[in-house]
Design an enzyme around this catalytic site. Structure first.
Site, mmCIF file in Angstrom:
data_model
loop_
_atom_site.group_PDB
_atom_site.id
_atom_site.type_symbol
_atom_site.label_atom_id
_atom_site.label_comp_id
_atom_site.label_asym_id
_atom_site.label_seq_id
_atom_site.Cartn_x
_atom_site.Cartn_y
_atom_site.Cartn_z
ATOM 1 N N TYR A 61 0.848 -1.197 0.000
ATOM 2 C CA TYR A 61 0.000 0.000 0.000
ATOM 3 C C TYR A 61 0.877 1.237 0.000
ATOM 4 O O TYR A 61 1.851 1.299 0.760
ATOM 5 C CB TYR A 61 -0.907 0.021 1.236
ATOM 6 N N GLU A 63 -0.530 4.852 -0.526
ATOM 7 C CA GLU A 63 -1.301 6.074 -0.800
ATOM 8 C C GLU A 63 -0.407 7.299 -0.684
ATOM 9 O O GLU A 63 0.366 7.413 0.276
ATOM 10 C CB GLU A 63 -2.457 6.218 0.193
ATOM 11 N N ASP A 207 -5.609 13.202 -25.650
ATOM 12 C CA ASP A 207 -5.686 11.812 -25.209
ATOM 13 C C ASP A 207 -4.951 11.014 -26.289
ATOM 14 O O ASP A 207 -5.516 10.680 -27.334
ATOM 15 C CB ASP A 207 -7.156 11.392 -25.095
ATOM 16 N N THR A 233 -3.406 5.682 -22.192
ATOM 17 C CA THR A 233 -3.288 4.339 -21.630
ATOM 18 C C THR A 233 -1.816 3.942 -21.767
ATOM 19 O O THR A 233 -1.051 4.595 -22.477
ATOM 20 C CB THR A 233 -4.144 3.332 -22.418
ATOM 21 N N LYS A 236 -1.353 0.269 -25.200
ATOM 22 C CA LYS A 236 -1.648 0.179 -26.633
ATOM 23 C C LYS A 236 -0.320 0.190 -27.387
ATOM 24 O O LYS A 236 0.498 -0.696 -27.162
ATOM 25 C CB LYS A 236 -2.600 1.309 -27.045
ATOM 26 N N ARG A 242 -1.416 -2.942 -18.693
ATOM 27 C CA ARG A 242 -2.713 -2.262 -18.757
ATOM 28 C C ARG A 242 -2.748 -1.148 -17.703
ATOM 29 O O ARG A 242 -2.470 -1.419 -16.530
ATOM 30 C CB ARG A 242 -3.794 -3.301 -18.487
#
Ligand code: DSN
Length: 422
Positions: A61, A63, A207, A233, A236, A242
């Site tokens: 974790y 954060e 984008d 992303t 691609k 991903r």
């Protein structure tokens, strides 16, 4: 009796611990191995990228951001995230970046939530002309929260109509103009869009999800100098795991960081950030430029060969990794084409063409892209074979014998370019 290390349940392999899931992995590997992946948004991540994703970073974790976390024990993941950011900034020559977005959609959401209030106007490419769901679809949060001013392509040339974009921008006064698309094969004029955005006081966000690998390699126009913010992303054409990412000016990223965490997300996916760092490192190598050049050569060869076979390529060709194929000359819909091509081990997606007379569920087109087949090592001569295979399937779509014959030929081609089974 104490267990030895290899008999501890936590040390069992996937095959041993969960044969049902393991079998599904094997089936998917075989499917990928024997199918021609022509979905323009898919690619094949390297073994190194996949290995980074299966590391112990999945357990951590973290954060917050490097040096400012809400949990202890973050000294190593801090270095991972800093490495990913550093490589990303080097790759695109940007001032700052956020590598925490879980996806391209959440990256876009973070930018909109930072710079827009509900009811503000967002300008982006018409979905029916190639825009993405998060560019204002009425069924997406973007279309529900914001007023959408859509720009599109000229009906004759099927190229973006910048004069019309300018007119719509002046009339609708958007707060953000989004460039980039999910089904537009030509180059964007990012400089012109920035001029329009400046004139109406809008922020220019690109984008670049589809084009990010080509841009990293200098094989597609660079939006970074003409935008305050660029989202993408990571899986691609850039060929990473991903996920999502945001690049921008130091000032923009400072504001966006607060929206990504704590505004939208909790703990970042540290193992995916590690894999993003690996992918950015791969994209910095000279061989990635050769790869990106081959993606474009393959796309151009595929478009030319499909034209020879009698298909119409929307806008007459491609400047990138993808193309939209108008299937009407063959008298088949996108839906039918996707189904019968799949029968012959050719994976595509149906896609609306501009001003499509069919519904978005049926469509008159398919979208094809070359990033994945190029990763396998395929070259221009293979594209000519693929075009012939597609034409044969669509000319004989109700003849099972022909479909099976093409399937066998496609499988044979795939086996000449193995992915996982080296
Ligand atoms: N699903 C992606 C594509 O296929 O272009 C967009 O997110």
């Amino acid at each position: 009796m104490a267990m030895n290390a290899s008999s501890h349940p936590h040390r069992r392999t996937l095959a041993d611990s969960d044969p049902a899931l393991f079998e599904l992995v094997q089936r998917e590997e075989s499917r990928q191995e024997d199918n021609l992946e022509l979905i323009a948004s898919e690619n094949i991540a390297s073994l190194a990228v996949r290995q980074a994703m299966e590391t112990v970073f999945t357990d951590k974790y973290a954060e917050g951001y490097p040096g400012k976390r809400y949990y202890g024990g973050c000294e190593v993941v801090d270095e991972v995230e800093k490495l990913a950011i550093e490589r990303l900034c080097q790759l695109y020559g940007c001032e700052a970046a956020n590598v925490q977005p879980h996806s391209g959609a959440s990256a876009n959401m973070a930018v909109y939530f930072t710079f827009l209030e509900p009811g503000d106007t967002l300008m982006a490419m018409n979905l029916a002309h190639g825009g993405h769901l998060t560019h204002g679809s009425p069924v997406n949060f973007s279309g529900k929260l914001y007023k959408i001013a859509a720009y599109g392509v000229d009906p004759e040339t099927e190229l973006i109509d910048y004069d019309e974009m300018h007119r719509i921008a002046v009339e609708s006064k958007p707060k953000i103009i989004v460039s980039g698309a999910t089904a537009y094969s030509r180059e964007f004029d990012f400089k012109r869009i920035k001029e329009i955005a400046d004139e109406v006081g809008a922020l220019h966000m690109c984008d670049m999800s589809h084009y990010s690998g080509l841009i990293a390699a200098g094989e597609y126009p660079d939006p970074v100098p003409h935008c305050q913010v660029v989202t993408s992303t990571t899986h691609k054409s850039i060929r990473g795991p991903r996920g999502g990412m945001i690049l921008g000016t130091a000032e923009a990223i400072k504001q966006i960081n607060k929206t990504v965490f704590p505004g939208l997300q909790g703990g970042p996916l540290c193992h995916v950030i590690a894999a993003k760092a690996v992918a950015f490192g791969e994209a910095l190598r000279p061989e990635f430029k050769t790869y990106a050049q081959q993606i474009k050569k393959n796309a151009a060869a595929l478009a030319a060969a499909l034209t020879q076979e009698g298909f119409r390529i929307v806008s007459g060709g491609t400047d990138s990794h993808m193309m939209l194929v108008d299937l009407r000359p063959f008298g088949v819909t996108g839906k039918l084409a996707q189904e019968v091509l799949e029968h012959a081990n050719i994976t595509t997606n149906k896609n609306a063409i501009p001003n499509d007379p069919e519904s978005p569920f049926v469509t008159s087109g398919v979208r094809l892209g070359t990033p994945a087949v190029t990763t396998r090592g395929m070259v221009e001569a293979d594209m000519a074979f693929i075009a012939r295979a597609i034409a044969t399937v669509l000319r004989n779509h109700s003849d099972e014998g022909t479909l099976n014959k093409v399937k066998a030929e496609v499988t044979e081609l795939c086996r000449r370019y193995p992915i996982h089974k080296f």
